[in-house]
Design a protein around this motif. Structure first.
Motif, PDB file in Angstrom:
ATOM      1  N   ALA A  93      72.663  75.697 -32.769  1.00  0.00           N
ATOM      2  CA  ALA A  93      73.068  76.175 -31.441  1.00  0.00           C
ATOM      3  C   ALA A  93      74.289  75.426 -30.921  1.00  0.00           C
ATOM      4  O   ALA A  93      74.225  74.671 -29.944  1.00  0.00           O
ATOM      5  N   THR A  94      75.436  75.673 -31.553  1.00  0.00           N
ATOM      6  CA  THR A  94      76.659  74.975 -31.163  1.00  0.00           C
ATOM      7  C   THR A  94      77.227  75.455 -29.830  1.00  0.00           C
ATOM      8  O   THR A  94      78.172  74.851 -29.312  1.00  0.00           O
ATOM      9  N   GLU A  95      76.665  76.525 -29.287  1.00  0.00           N
ATOM     10  CA  GLU A  95      77.075  76.994 -27.961  1.00  0.00           C
ATOM     11  C   GLU A  95      76.062  76.582 -26.887  1.00  0.00           C
ATOM     12  O   GLU A  95      76.068  77.125 -25.791  1.00  0.00           O
ATOM     13  N   SER A  96      75.197  75.613 -27.237  1.00  0.00           N
ATOM     14  CA  SER A  96      74.224  75.078 -26.271  1.00  0.00           C
ATOM     15  C   SER A  96      74.272  73.552 -26.271  1.00  0.00           C
ATOM     16  O   SER A  96      73.247  72.872 -26.311  1.00  0.00           O
ATOM     17  N   LEU A  97      75.478  73.012 -26.247  1.00  0.00           N
ATOM     18  CA  LEU A  97      75.644  71.562 -26.321  1.00  0.00           C
ATOM     19  C   LEU A  97      75.421  70.892 -24.959  1.00  0.00           C
ATOM     20  O   LEU A  97      75.832  71.406 -23.926  1.00  0.00           O
ATOM     21  N   VAL A  98      74.767  69.732 -25.021  1.00  0.00           N
ATOM     22  CA  VAL A  98      74.480  68.932 -23.823  1.00  0.00           C
ATOM     23  C   VAL A  98      74.881  67.488 -24.105  1.00  0.00           C
ATOM     24  O   VAL A  98      74.553  66.951 -25.166  1.00  0.00           O
ATOM     25  N   THR A  99      75.569  66.861 -23.176  1.00  0.00           N
ATOM     26  CA  THR A  99      75.966  65.460 -23.317  1.00  0.00           C
ATOM     27  C   THR A  99      75.291  64.619 -22.238  1.00  0.00           C
ATOM     28  O   THR A  99      75.253  65.011 -21.074  1.00  0.00           O
ATOM     29  N   ALA A 100      74.756  63.489 -22.652  1.00  0.00           N
ATOM     30  CA  ALA A 100      74.216  62.505 -21.705  1.00  0.00           C
ATOM     31  C   ALA A 100      74.950  61.189 -21.909  1.00  0.00           C
ATOM     32  O   ALA A 100      75.236  60.804 -23.055  1.00  0.00           O
ATOM     33  N   THR A 101      75.266  60.527 -20.817  1.00  0.00           N
ATOM     34  CA  THR A 101      75.921  59.220 -20.881  1.00  0.00           C
ATOM     35  C   THR A 101      75.149  58.229 -20.018  1.00  0.00           C
ATOM     36  O   THR A 101      74.446  58.609 -19.076  1.00  0.00           O
ATOM     37  N   ALA A 102      75.299  56.957 -20.360  1.00  0.00           N
ATOM     38  CA  ALA A 102      74.643  55.894 -19.584  1.00  0.00           C
ATOM     39  C   ALA A 102      75.374  54.591 -19.846  1.00  0.00           C
ATOM     40  O   ALA A 102      76.074  54.443 -20.857  1.00  0.00           O
TER      41      ALA A 102
END
Length: 419
Positions: free
Chosen positions: A211-220
């Motif tokens: 699912a390359t069109e459902s990318l999510v990024t989290a940063t901390a």
């Protein structure tokens, strides 16, 4: 507004934890009763799969006080592995003190494909398909008109030549559903037209879990003072964590274990919310290999100027809040209630944040005390329970086991007899 305290939450009994949640309006009395019951009824389970005999229970735990995009969440986790929930909770506490997690949803589309073969002239076929693109998108929407009413539907259509195949791809906004059945229906509807336009034959028409069109990024970020009170030691830990992150980018043997630790958290929340953890893992591992080498899914860097260790993770997360078996399992509904019934995009962000938290805790342990230090007490507890220790015997047996040279089931059984 009084700040909710989670101090001592891990020391409470399951009953006391439920009381803490209900008394602070984080859990309804109805949900509390579900968690006190057996959960999934056998009659319902029998409708969910074939040849059902019974149901399998796993620990349903809580990682409290995750701050994501300025909002506090209590994350339900279903896992049988010791130390996973404790590690996530520890990481969440440090990250909240340093500003919390930030997430970004890049897109939320699913991809389907029709693989065509025996296409005599791929260039001519591609042009014929391109000329009918608008009609094909409309035809796909006609196959599932209800999604249009909810604001979703087909979004784009493209094709690629790969080996003997001409592969036609379709992206679909599935809204709150994961959308496997929806996309599969659309792709199968397109087959006759695509065969006619290409002059070829369809090998298969199906959703892709990549699912390359459902990318999510989290940063901390974590302030170095929370790694150690000793400034030089904190800096050393930060440098080693950065190096450990680099190692997972160059060595696939380390990358596999690095990513397994991430999925200790990801899978636990995906499973708790009734989502397909197999699809999520398949897509993420494919994403980890997107440049032809398997790599770690997260990175950590030591920022000397801000005196922080900064982490980032990007995952394909086609997470759902509707459809599938989500509405059938009452415990899954409790999980969504605990989260405040988030949207699919919001839930995907929480899952990415939890994966990053789990990774932080693992890297900190690996580059400081070692991974076993945190595991041994929980391993001793598991051995005590396997040996048959009753609730009032566990603490004493664990204490004795930790002093033994060889901590195994045989030793636990011998010590239990003495007790």
């Amino acid at each position: 507004m009084t700040k909710l305290s989670w101090t001592g939450f891990s020391k409470k009994t399951p009953h006391e934890r439920l009381e803490h949640l209900t008394s602070n309006a984080l859990l309804s009395h109805e949900d509390k009763e579900i968690l006190n019951s057996k959960g999934l009824e056998l009659a319902t389970a029998n409708q969910m799969a074939e040849n059902v005999l019974s149901t399998l229970s796993l620990p349903f735990a809580l990682a409290p006080d995750f701050q994501v995009n300025g909002k506090d969440y209590q994350l339900p986790m279903v896992t049988e592995e010791p130390s996973v929930v404790a590690a996530a909770s520890y990481a969440a506490k440090l990250i909240k003190r340093s500003g919390g997690f930030k997430t970004e949803i890049h897109n939320r589309l699913m991809i389907g494909q029709v693989a065509l073969f025996d296409v005599a002239d791929k260039a001519t076929a591609s042009q014929a398909i391109l000329n009918q693109k608008a009609d094909l998108l409309d035809l796909a929407n006609q196959a599932h008109p209800s999604i249009l009413k909810r604001g979703g539907g087909s979004r784009d259509l493209w094709f690629e030549e790969k080996s003997d195949f001409l592969i036609v791809y379709l992206s679909v906004d599935t809204q709150e559903a994961m959308g496997a059945n929806m996309v599969n229906t659309m792709m199968e509807t397109l087959v006759p037209n695509l065969e006619e336009l290409s002059g070829g034959q369809s090998l298969m028409a199906i959703l892709s879990n990549y699912a390359t069109e459902s990318l999510v990024t989290a940063t901390a970020a974590v302030d170095l003072r929370y790694l150690s009170r000793n400034k030089e030691e904190a800096q050393l830990f930060a440098k080693k964590m950065e190096m450990a992150s680099q190692l997972a980018q160059v060595d696939p043997y380390r990358a596999a274990t690095h990513n397994k630790g991430i999925f200790n958290g990801v899978d636990a929340l995906v499973l708790a919310t009734g989502n397909d953890w197999r699809a999520i893992e398949a897509g993420a591992h494919a994403y980890a290999s997107r440049d032809d080498q398997y790599r770690g899914l997260s990175t950590w860097t030591y920022d000397k100027e801000s005196q922080q260790i900064k982490g980032e993770i990007t995952l394909p997360l086609p997470i759902a809040t509707k459809g599938g078996s989500i509405g059938l399992n009452p415990t899954v509904q409790v999980a969504h209630d605990l989260l405040g019934n988030p949207s699919a995009k919001e839930l995907a962000g929480l899952i990415a944040a939890l994966g990053l938290a789990q990774n932080f805790a693992a890297l900190k342990a690996l580059t400081s005390t070692g991974i076993q230090a945190g595991h041994m007490k929980l391993q001793a507890k598991s051995l005590a329970l396997l040996a048959g220790a009753k609730e009032d015997q566990v603490a004493s047996l664990v204490s004795q086991l930790l002093k033994e040279k060889h901590m195994n089931l045989e030793t636990a059984e011998k010590l239990l007899k003495k007790l």
